[in-house]
Design a protein around this motif. Structure first.
Motif, PDB file in Angstrom:
ATOM      1  N   ASP A 120      22.139  -8.094  59.319  1.00  0.00           N
ATOM      2  CA  ASP A 120      20.968  -9.001  60.140  1.00  0.00           C
ATOM      3  C   ASP A 120      20.349  -9.815  58.852  1.00  0.00           C
ATOM      4  OD1 ASP A 120      18.566  -9.723  61.495  1.00  0.00           O
ATOM      5  OD2 ASP A 120      17.476  -7.924  60.597  1.00  0.00           O
ATOM      6  N   GLY A 141      13.369  -4.170  55.724  1.00  0.00           N
ATOM      7  CA  GLY A 141      12.512  -2.809  55.882  1.00  0.00           C
ATOM      8  C   GLY A 141      13.312  -1.631  56.513  1.00  0.00           C
ATOM      9  N   ASP A 146      20.649  -5.034  49.293  1.00  0.00           N
ATOM     10  CA  ASP A 146      19.875  -6.403  49.825  1.00  0.00           C
ATOM     11  C   ASP A 146      19.819  -7.181  48.607  1.00  0.00           C
ATOM     12  OD1 ASP A 146      17.387  -7.376  52.111  1.00  0.00           O
ATOM     13  OD2 ASP A 146      17.405  -8.080  50.130  1.00  0.00           O
TER      14      ASP A 146
HETATM   15  C1  LIG Z   1      16.177 -10.632  58.467  1.00  0.00           C
HETATM   16  S1  LIG Z   1      15.741  -9.723  56.935  1.00  0.00           S
HETATM   17  C2  LIG Z   1      16.470  -8.263  57.394  1.00  0.00           C
HETATM   18  C3  LIG Z   1      15.541  -7.347  58.273  1.00  0.00           C
HETATM   19  C4  LIG Z   1      15.934  -5.817  58.520  1.00  0.00           C
HETATM   20  N1  LIG Z   1      17.007  -5.791  59.332  1.00  0.00           N
HETATM   21  C5  LIG Z   1      14.410  -5.083  58.904  1.00  0.00           C
HETATM   22  O1  LIG Z   1      14.701  -4.239  59.960  1.00  0.00           O
HETATM   23  O2  LIG Z   1      13.529  -5.027  58.409  1.00  0.00           O
HETATM   24  C6  LIG Z   1      17.013 -10.260  55.915  1.00  0.00           C
HETATM   25  C7  LIG Z   1      17.213  -9.818  54.473  1.00  0.00           C
HETATM   26  O3  LIG Z   1      18.317 -10.400  54.010  1.00  0.00           O
HETATM   27  C8  LIG Z   1      17.964 -10.406  52.509  1.00  0.00           C
HETATM   28  N2  LIG Z   1      19.048 -11.503  52.034  1.00  0.00           N
HETATM   29  C9  LIG Z   1      18.862 -13.032  51.755  1.00  0.00           C
HETATM   30  N3  LIG Z   1      19.961 -13.315  51.270  1.00  0.00           N
HETATM   31  C10 LIG Z   1      20.850 -12.239  51.098  1.00  0.00           C
HETATM   32  C11 LIG Z   1      22.019 -12.414  50.389  1.00  0.00           C
HETATM   33  N4  LIG Z   1      22.714 -13.651  50.193  1.00  0.00           N
HETATM   34  N5  LIG Z   1      22.795 -11.052  50.233  1.00  0.00           N
HETATM   35  C12 LIG Z   1      22.062  -9.857  50.693  1.00  0.00           C
HETATM   36  N6  LIG Z   1      21.015 -10.007  51.166  1.00  0.00           N
HETATM   37  C13 LIG Z   1      20.249 -11.268  51.349  1.00  0.00           C
HETATM   38  C14 LIG Z   1      16.667 -10.808  52.266  1.00  0.00           C
HETATM   39  O4  LIG Z   1      15.996 -10.196  51.154  1.00  0.00           O
HETATM   40  C15 LIG Z   1      16.015 -10.016  53.711  1.00  0.00           C
HETATM   41  O5  LIG Z   1      15.600  -8.687  53.002  1.00  0.00           O
END
Ligand SMILES: C[S@@+](CC[C@H](N)C(=O)[O-])C[C@H]1O[C@@H](n2cnc3c(N)ncnc32)[C@H](O)[C@@H]1O
Length: 294
Positions: free
Chosen positions: A210, A70, A86
């Motif tokens: 993150d 987000g 992402d």
């Molecule tokens: C913890 S969430 C991030 C939340 C964000 N910081 C917020 O404030 O909403 C982790 C994110 O990592 C993405 N993700 C998962 N595996 C990934 C990858 N291999 N490379 C990039 N993004 C990835 C997911 O789609 C998800 O949106």
């Protein structure tokens, strides 16, 4: 239509030299726009924002966020130059539509708002995977995010969005003012869909990292984020450090994570969540903030 977005060459020395004071480039602006995340996202950082903001580097040339979700920190900082990415295709199409096609997106959301009921929701869930028009994909994605159970984005093994409808009286499907403000904030920002490893590493760039937390929820895209991915991520952070960039990582507080980042500054903070990284739990949890700078 949404214009294709590529990673533009980073702001190099030539660019820096024409700026009067590069140190001011990413300082918070005097007239910050009232924009907040337009999606509810598992692992969203709203509850630890003060802790993260207090630990931002004083100066950097570009804000980069390879696990965007987000984008809570991004909207709080509103950096002048940013690169967001992402792995989630629908998420990135939605950010691009908010940035480049916000009028059509809002019109689309108004249609969903008028037609919303259980049958319409289930059809929208299917349409998300057949729709080709980016503004309509974004409309479906925001509509489903606002109306699904707990705002929990989760896909099954074949990559289908399978969350049931939530039981809300008046879900806020069209927040026109916030979408327009978010669109304004996004104007000098590149947004791209790819794995975190593809985000180029540059000297003096700041990376807020993150990932799906170790040993918690990782159903964002069907692929999962396990021990190997966390090890790969620690290598990526090492490369940022070697190249003279700055990183700040959020992750769970456990011995595996502490060992992976033992060469860096590790602090424990307390986070309260309405949608927890651990399934549906609520309440306070400790987590780590890891940095390669003071
Ligand atoms: C913890 S969430 C991030 C939340 C964000 N910081 C917020 O404030 O909403 C982790 C994110 O990592 C993405 N993700 C998962 N595996 C990934 C990858 N291999 N490379 C990039 N993004 C990835 C997911 O789609 C998800 O949106």
């Amino acid at each position: 239509m949404i214009r294709p977005r590529k990673y533009h060459e980073p702001l190099g020395d030539t660019f820096s030299s024409v700026l009067h004071d590069i140190a001011d480039v990413n300082k918070p602006k005097a007239h910050t726009i009232q924009a907040r995340p337009f999606l509810k996202w598992v692992g969203g950082k709203r509850s630890v924002l003060p802790e993260l903001l207090a630990r931002m580097p004083a100066n950097y040339e570009r804000y980069c966020e390879p696990f965007l979700g987000g984008g809570a920190l991004y909207f709080a900082v509103q950096p002048k130059y940013a690169y967001l990415s992402d792995i989630n295709f629908h998420l990135i199409i939605t950010f691009q539509a908010v940035s480049d096609d916000v009028d059509r997106l809002i019109n689309n959301l108004k249609i969903h708002d008028r037609k919303h009921d259980k049958e319409y929701y289930l059809k929208a869930r299917e349409r998300l995977f057949t729709e080709k028009d980016p503004a309509k994909i974004a409309g479906l994605f925001i509509y489903l995010n606002k109306t699904c159970f707990n705002g929990l984005y989760r896909v099954n093994k074949s990559g289908k969005f399978n969350v049931p409808m939530g039981d809300y009286k008046n879900p806020p499907i069209v927040d026109e003012e916030n979408l327009r403000n978010a669109s304004q904030v996004l104007q000098n920002t590149e947004v791209a869909q790819h794995d975190f490893t593809q985000l180029p590493i540059q000297k003096k760039h700041f990376y807020y990292i993150d990932p799906p937390y170790h040993k918690t929820y990782d159903g964002y895209n069907g692929g999962g984020f396990g021990t190997q991915e966390h090890e790969k991520l620690a290598e990526y952070c090492k490369e940022i450090d070697n190249k003279g960039g700055y990183f700040m990582v959020s992750n769970s507080d456990n011995s595996f994570v502490r060992k992976l980042y033992k060469s860096y500054d590790i602090e424990r903070v307390s986070a309260s969540r309405s949608v927890s990284c651990k399934g549906h739990q609520r309440g306070k949890e400790n987590e780590l903030i890891i940095r390669n700078y003071k």
